[in-house]
Design a protein around this motif. Sequence first.
Motif, PDB file in Angstrom:
ATOM      1  N   UNK A  12      26.052  16.108 -37.810  1.00  0.00           N
ATOM      2  CA  UNK A  12      27.213  15.939 -36.934  1.00  0.00           C
ATOM      3  C   UNK A  12      27.518  17.206 -36.140  1.00  0.00           C
ATOM      4  N   UNK A  13      27.283  18.360 -36.713  1.00  0.00           N
ATOM      5  CA  UNK A  13      27.474  19.606 -35.966  1.00  0.00           C
ATOM      6  C   UNK A  13      26.501  19.650 -34.795  1.00  0.00           C
ATOM      7  N   UNK A  25      33.398   9.786 -43.894  1.00  0.00           N
ATOM      8  CA  UNK A  25      34.305  10.696 -43.195  1.00  0.00           C
ATOM      9  C   UNK A  25      33.638  11.464 -42.074  1.00  0.00           C
ATOM     10  N   UNK A  26      32.465  12.005 -42.321  1.00  0.00           N
ATOM     11  CA  UNK A  26      31.802  12.646 -41.186  1.00  0.00           C
ATOM     12  C   UNK A  26      31.578  11.668 -40.026  1.00  0.00           C
ATOM     13  N   UNK A  76      34.835  11.369 -38.023  1.00  0.00           N
ATOM     14  CA  UNK A  76      34.984  12.651 -37.337  1.00  0.00           C
ATOM     15  C   UNK A  76      34.044  12.717 -36.135  1.00  0.00           C
ATOM     16  N   UNK A 116      35.246  12.923 -32.206  1.00  0.00           N
ATOM     17  CA  UNK A 116      34.938  14.107 -31.398  1.00  0.00           C
ATOM     18  C   UNK A 116      33.956  13.803 -30.270  1.00  0.00           C
ATOM     19  N   UNK A 142      21.672  23.183 -38.575  1.00  0.00           N
ATOM     20  CA  UNK A 142      22.956  22.514 -38.355  1.00  0.00           C
ATOM     21  C   UNK A 142      22.987  21.173 -39.059  1.00  0.00           C
ATOM     22  N   UNK A 143      24.155  20.824 -39.591  1.00  0.00           N
ATOM     23  CA  UNK A 143      24.334  19.470 -40.101  1.00  0.00           C
ATOM     24  C   UNK A 143      24.198  18.496 -38.926  1.00  0.00           C
ATOM     25  N   UNK A 151      27.643  19.891 -30.914  1.00  0.00           N
ATOM     26  CA  UNK A 151      27.232  21.072 -30.164  1.00  0.00           C
ATOM     27  C   UNK A 151      26.404  20.642 -28.951  1.00  0.00           C
TER      28      UNK A 151
END
Lengths: 249, 249
Positions: B231-232, B97-98, B101, B105, B228-229, B236
């Motif tokens: 994906x974050x 799922x990540x 996503x 994005x 941060x993960x 970013x």
Amino acid sequence: MASDLKEAGGLTRLFVTVALEPGATVALNDGQAHYLLHVLRARAGDRVLVFNGRDGEWQAEIAMASKRAVTLKVGTRTVPQREVPDLWLVFAPVKKTPSDYLTQKATELGVARLQPVFTRRTIVTRINDERLLANAVEAAEQSARLSVPEIGAAVVLEKLLATWPQDRRIFFCDESGEARPLADAARDAGEGPAAILTGPEGGFDPAERERLRGLAFVTPVTLGPRVLRADTAALAALAIWQAVRGDWN
Amino acid sequence: MASDLKEAGGLTRLFVTVALEPGATVALNDGQAHYLLHVLRARAGDRVLVFNGRDGEWQAEIAMASKRAVTLKVGTRTVPQREVPDLWLVFAPVKKTPSDYLTQKATELGVARLQPVFTRRTIVTRINDERLLANAVEAAEQSARLSVPEIGAAVVLEKLLATWPQDRRIFFCDESGEARPLADAARDAGEGPAAILTGPEGGFDPAERERLRGLAFVTPVTLGPRVLRADTAALAALAIWQAVRGDWN
């Protein structure tokens, strides 16, 4: 033999509410106790890190572990308290899974306060405050934050604007109409508290946009030529503001 | 009466592969036909927008709609072709799922190419290329992009570095060690193709980090004081690069 309780990112970190100082006792809540006892198989003597949003981060050792409860004894401080920049995220709630992601990632990105707002085109009409907070706490623990973001009670946009502290500039992500790139607007706005405002899946309606644009403390901003989902816009805006005005430099 | 086929964001947009010019015929694929016929209940005469990554965006009308197939007739161009900035995202794949996503994005954020890379700590060992592409196409359609990001075949890090085009600077998101804030590094790097490199959930191992830091075309960068993960961090970093060097200003 006592060990450091670790997770993928390092030593396990737990958000607690009691005051932290050397020798302090911390009784973990049921969820935390269960996690340590049954997932991490913790035992007396094992070490974790704790923070409470006020006193910094501290090492702590499991003093007592029964079948259902865990008590910690606080040791030494590892990181002094430091605040995140004074940035709020005001967002129209989206459907469940994207909302979890948004809360987690906004927390990682250092937001000080999460403020849900209902707008005319908001599909979701109820906020699960407990879930929002649980996601924020978990993300704060895992991102090595020293605090958990405040969670505002959800309000309708008009009430939010009527009671808004006018020294806090709102960067309003508005895809249509005159707007400056966020990086430029943030740079020029100078010091001071700020908020990012993003709308629901359907965007703001014309009356809302006109109302917002008419306010002196609102700055319309753009986030590039592509159409971003509400949560993408929120996260991109937070990252950019942090890089330009926040604690990323 | 013929209508514009709409979705939440406006007129339905479809990615097609044939050349687009006035009067051209476009046979939609099965998935697209099914979506139009059975979800949007489209009929002959209804209008959509199409793009192919080369010829810009065009209005098109349904010329033929049978039980299972749809053919469009292209009308006039609505947007001339414009490229996204030359920015790649090189990422170690995360769990399902990540990954969806992240692909969606990153596409919204205008990435030109998605390049999966296997590192020593990558948990996921297989990439579902079809799924990656499907997510990228859908996000390109919904974000009003004029192209779909290229999807690179997954390779191991060492091979990627050995064959890397050295005029493309890699901004390596490295939480530990000497690194500059990404916004500053991106600004100082000047014009030219770029890539953002993020690691798996466990990060890069020491040997990989040393290897990367030893390369002239790699610039280690930080993304703030919080952890941060993967994906974050990727999202970013993409947002910041676009704001500083890309098409967000």
